[in-house]
Design an enzyme around this catalytic site. Sequence first.
Site, short mmCIF file in Angstrom:
data_model
loop_
_atom_site.label_atom_id
_atom_site.label_comp_id
_atom_site.label_asym_id
_atom_site.label_seq_id
_atom_site.Cartn_x
_atom_site.Cartn_y
_atom_site.Cartn_z
N ASP A 75 23.16 -33.62 23.34
CA ASP A 75 23.56 -33.90 22.00
C ASP A 75 24.63 -33.78 22.13
O ASP A 75 25.31 -32.87 24.12
CB ASP A 75 23.05 -32.69 20.97
CG ASP A 75 23.18 -32.46 20.13
OD1 ASP A 75 23.94 -33.52 19.24
OD2 ASP A 75 23.93 -31.14 19.61
N ASP A 130 27.91 -33.01 19.45
CA ASP A 130 28.57 -31.60 18.97
C ASP A 130 27.59 -30.71 19.34
O ASP A 130 27.00 -30.55 19.12
CB ASP A 130 29.10 -31.77 17.68
CG ASP A 130 29.37 -33.66 16.78
OD1 ASP A 130 30.77 -34.11 18.00
OD2 ASP A 130 28.81 -34.04 15.64
N SER A 173 32.20 -28.57 14.15
CA SER A 173 33.00 -28.37 13.03
C SER A 173 31.52 -28.47 11.57
O SER A 173 31.12 -29.46 11.44
CB SER A 173 34.34 -29.37 12.72
OG SER A 173 34.95 -28.98 11.68
N ASN A 219 23.22 -36.97 16.21
CA ASN A 219 23.29 -37.69 14.82
C ASN A 219 24.82 -37.78 14.09
O ASN A 219 25.66 -36.44 14.87
CB ASN A 219 22.58 -36.23 14.20
CG ASN A 219 21.26 -36.03 13.74
OD1 ASN A 219 20.87 -36.71 14.60
ND2 ASN A 219 20.87 -35.14 13.47
N GLN A 220 25.16 -38.65 13.41
CA GLN A 220 26.79 -38.57 13.11
C GLN A 220 26.29 -39.29 11.77
O GLN A 220 26.83 -40.12 11.08
CB GLN A 220 27.22 -40.21 13.95
CG GLN A 220 27.61 -39.68 14.61
CD GLN A 220 27.93 -38.30 14.89
OE1 GLN A 220 29.47 -38.12 14.20
NE2 GLN A 220 28.19 -37.10 15.53
N CYS A 248 22.68 -42.23 14.96
CA CYS A 248 22.60 -41.92 14.30
C CYS A 248 23.05 -41.67 12.71
O CYS A 248 23.72 -40.36 12.57
CB CYS A 248 21.08 -40.69 13.77
SG CYS A 248 19.97 -40.94 11.97
N HIS A 298 23.22 -42.55 9.85
CA HIS A 298 21.98 -42.14 8.69
C HIS A 298 22.67 -40.39 8.11
O HIS A 298 23.27 -39.76 8.97
CB HIS A 298 20.53 -42.08 8.65
CG HIS A 298 20.65 -43.46 8.83
ND1 HIS A 298 20.11 -43.88 10.06
CD2 HIS A 298 20.27 -45.40 8.35
CE1 HIS A 298 19.93 -45.16 10.37
NE2 HIS A 298 20.33 -45.77 9.34
N CYS A 322 15.14 -41.92 12.70
CA CYS A 322 16.49 -41.88 14.58
C CYS A 322 16.50 -40.84 14.24
O CYS A 322 17.12 -39.90 15.28
CB CYS A 322 17.63 -43.40 14.69
SG CYS A 322 17.96 -43.39 13.36
N ARG A 323 17.82 -40.21 12.91
CA ARG A 323 18.00 -38.55 12.76
C ARG A 323 17.02 -37.37 13.59
O ARG A 323 15.59 -37.30 13.00
CB ARG A 323 18.64 -38.61 11.15
CG ARG A 323 18.96 -37.32 10.79
CD ARG A 323 19.58 -37.18 9.17
NE ARG A 323 19.77 -36.21 8.96
CZ ARG A 323 21.14 -35.45 9.21
NH1 ARG A 323 21.96 -36.13 10.11
NH2 ARG A 323 21.34 -33.89 9.25
N ASP A 357 21.85 -27.97 20.87
CA ASP A 357 22.75 -26.43 19.82
C ASP A 357 22.10 -26.19 18.75
O ASP A 357 22.60 -25.29 17.80
CB ASP A 357 24.34 -26.93 19.89
CG ASP A 357 24.46 -27.77 18.65
OD1 ASP A 357 23.40 -28.46 18.68
OD2 ASP A 357 25.50 -27.04 18.76
#
Length: 176
Positions: free
Chosen positions: A7, A9, A16, A51-52, A89, A91, A99-100, A126
Amino acid sequence: MKLLILDRDGVINHDSDAYIKTLDEWLPIDSSIAAIARLSRAGWTVAVATNQSGLARGYYDLATLDSMHARLRELVAEQGGEVGLIVHCPHGPNDGCDCRKPKPGMLQQIATHYGVSLSGVWFVGDSRSDLDAALAVDCQPVLVRTGKGERTLSMPLPAGTLVFDDLAAIAAQLIH
């Protein structure tokens, strides 16, 4: 092929709750870049699945995300390593994509890209959604205490989850 999936972040860079919206906000966790470079130099392929949803929310654009990933690649390359495939991702949580995370779509993309089975491959995250995504494709769930890891540790973990302080500790375990 020795494949490790991370992963982003909270594992590679500081996370954050307000999202990482600019290149200046993308700050590597101490030792994470060195750990990725060390793994790469030792023959590991290090891929990233992130994931974004900030893209869907309009907090930043694809060019900004690409600049963060270019910085990651540059920093690892400076230490003699390389980062493999990075998938994201774009979404939001209610977009119904596959995908998320905790859905397995990004991990399946990585498996298809490299032509490998994910059975037993370590997926390092995490959050509970990372661990659940790992389980969905028979990856070995691995939790780091960085990012939201300590918060995740306060809840029940899937059976067999491995726990490490950070990415450097994982690199030390995998490189003998």
